[in-house]
Design an enzyme around this catalytic site. Structure first.
Site, PDB file in Angstrom:
ATOM      1  N   LYS A  34      27.068  46.489  87.424  1.00 31.99           N
ATOM      2  CA  LYS A  34      27.583  47.808  87.801  1.00 31.99           C
ATOM      3  C   LYS A  34      29.025  47.705  88.285  1.00 31.99           C
ATOM      4  CE  LYS A  34      25.460  47.398  92.377  1.00 31.99           C
ATOM      5  NZ  LYS A  34      24.557  48.033  93.365  1.00 31.99           N
ATOM      6  N   TYR A 254      57.649  49.929 105.188  1.00 31.86           N
ATOM      7  CA  TYR A 254      57.412  51.265 105.734  1.00 31.86           C
ATOM      8  C   TYR A 254      57.010  51.210 107.206  1.00 31.86           C
ATOM      9  CZ  TYR A 254      57.470  53.253 101.018  1.00 31.86           C
ATOM     10  OH  TYR A 254      57.834  53.672  99.767  1.00 31.86           O
TER      11      TYR A 254
END
Length: 359
Positions: A34, A254
């Site tokens: 999955k 940042y």
């Protein structure tokens, strides 16, 4: 210079499958694929797990992709189906279907299918997510037996909540409840996920369903795959695209989230949250360059991270940077980023190049 690349080692993949066989020699293997095979590439991984007995996915589109890729082995839909049209597709495509609630059973009872479906009845023994209540087992099983849309070989399964922790008694309680609920039946059983395979031999039964461990990652707390003789399958790399001098007191990135304590050098790496690297990886998260550990400084941005190089003159523009892999376990990066390896592996984005290798 290669930018963001996920190198997938298929030899390591099959080493890990062999390790599952060593740990559970009497069980058949349902390889869990999955979420794009935990970020490793759904179809290619299935095509290369030739010794697996069956595959398991969460949703029908994943199963259809496997069939389109030429996979002919049994495929189990772990969440079952939720629409009548998907049930018809499952029958035509020869998918096994998990039944975990009465609505799915009613859908089977009302269906007119081209051929009967192999069903797995899932019991909730303590996960409290999917599965019927244990006291429903006799009635639900009897109805499945009588249903013309269900093949004769009904199988039984459950899922562990705490198998990654050997000190937690819940797994023992779940096994006891499961075996008590199915007493007197001689069906094929599947209990063990990766943690069950590694830590709970009594759970192995007819089938085991390895997921995370196939990709070389430990399913147990406070350990790495290497501790369980597993080999990392994914090696996530990129390159240094710039080297900058930074003076003492200057900030990087940042929010000016990191300030240089002294004059130093910064390497800019073409890797960011746009590639699937965790944005919340803090200052101090390690990377590997030329066999040495360096650490991230400043915030992870969309396309770049910055690494303090100091004045190690051996590091140069274009050098490869390993973000995780055989030399830097993904379990360790997950700890720094306060998440789990599953999330890191599954979050690799489409712009990352995939390279499949055999050793």
């Amino acid at each position: 210079m290669r930018l963001a690349c996920a190198e997938i080692n298929l030899t390591a993949l099959n080493h890990n499958l062999a390790r599952v066989k060593e740990l559970a020699p009497g069980s058949r293997i349902m390889a869990v694929l999955k979420a794009n095979a935990y970020g490793h590439g759904l179809v290619t991984i299935a095509q290369n797990l030739v010794d697996a007995d069956a595959f398991a996915v969460a949703r029908i589109d994943e199963a259809l992709a496997l069939r389109a890729g030429g996979v002919i082995k049994p495929i189990v839909l772990l969440e079952g189906v939720f629409r009548a049209e998907d049930l018809a597709i499952a029958a035509t495509s020869n998918f096994n279907v998990v039944v975990h609630d009465e609505a799915q059973l009613v859908m089977l009872e009302n269906a007119q299918l081209a051929s009967p479906i192999t069903a797995w009845l899932k019991l909730d023994t303590g996960m409290h997510r999917l599965g019927i209540e244990p006291n429903q087992c006799h009635d639900m099983y009897t109805r499945l037996e009588r249903c013309v849309s269900v093949a004769e070989n009904i199988k039984l399964m459950t899922h562990f909540a705490c198998a990654d922790d050997l000190d937690d008694g819940k797994t023992t309680e779940q096994m006891a409840l499961f075996f008590d609920s199915i007493k007197g039946r001689n069906n094929e059983l599947c209990l063990a996920n990766s943690a069950g395979i590694v830590g709970w031999p009594n759970s192995h039964c007819d089938w085991v369903r390895p997921g995370l461990m196939l990709y070389g990652v430990s399913p147990m707390i406070d350990s790495t795959g290497q501790d369980h003789q597993l080999t990392a399958v994914m090696r996530l790399t990129s390159s240094i695209i710039a080297i900058r001098d930074v003076k003492a007191g200057e900030t990087v990135g940042y929010g000016s989230a990191w300030r240089a304590a002294s004059d130093t050098r910064i390497g800019v790496v073409a890797m960011g949250y746009g590639d699937g690297y965790p944005r919340h990886a803090p200052n101090g998260t390690p990377v590997m360059i030329q066999g040495k550990r360096f650490t991230i400084v400043g915030r992870v941005s969309m396309d770049m991270i910055t690494v303090e190089l100091g004045y190690d003159d051996s590091v140069a523009l274009g050098d490869e940077v390993e973000l995780w892999g055989p030399n830097l376990p993904v379990e360790q990066i997950a700890q720094f980023a306060t998440t789990i390896p599953y999330e890191l592996l599954c979050n690799i984005t489409p712009r990352v190049e995939y390279k499949y290798i055999q050793e």
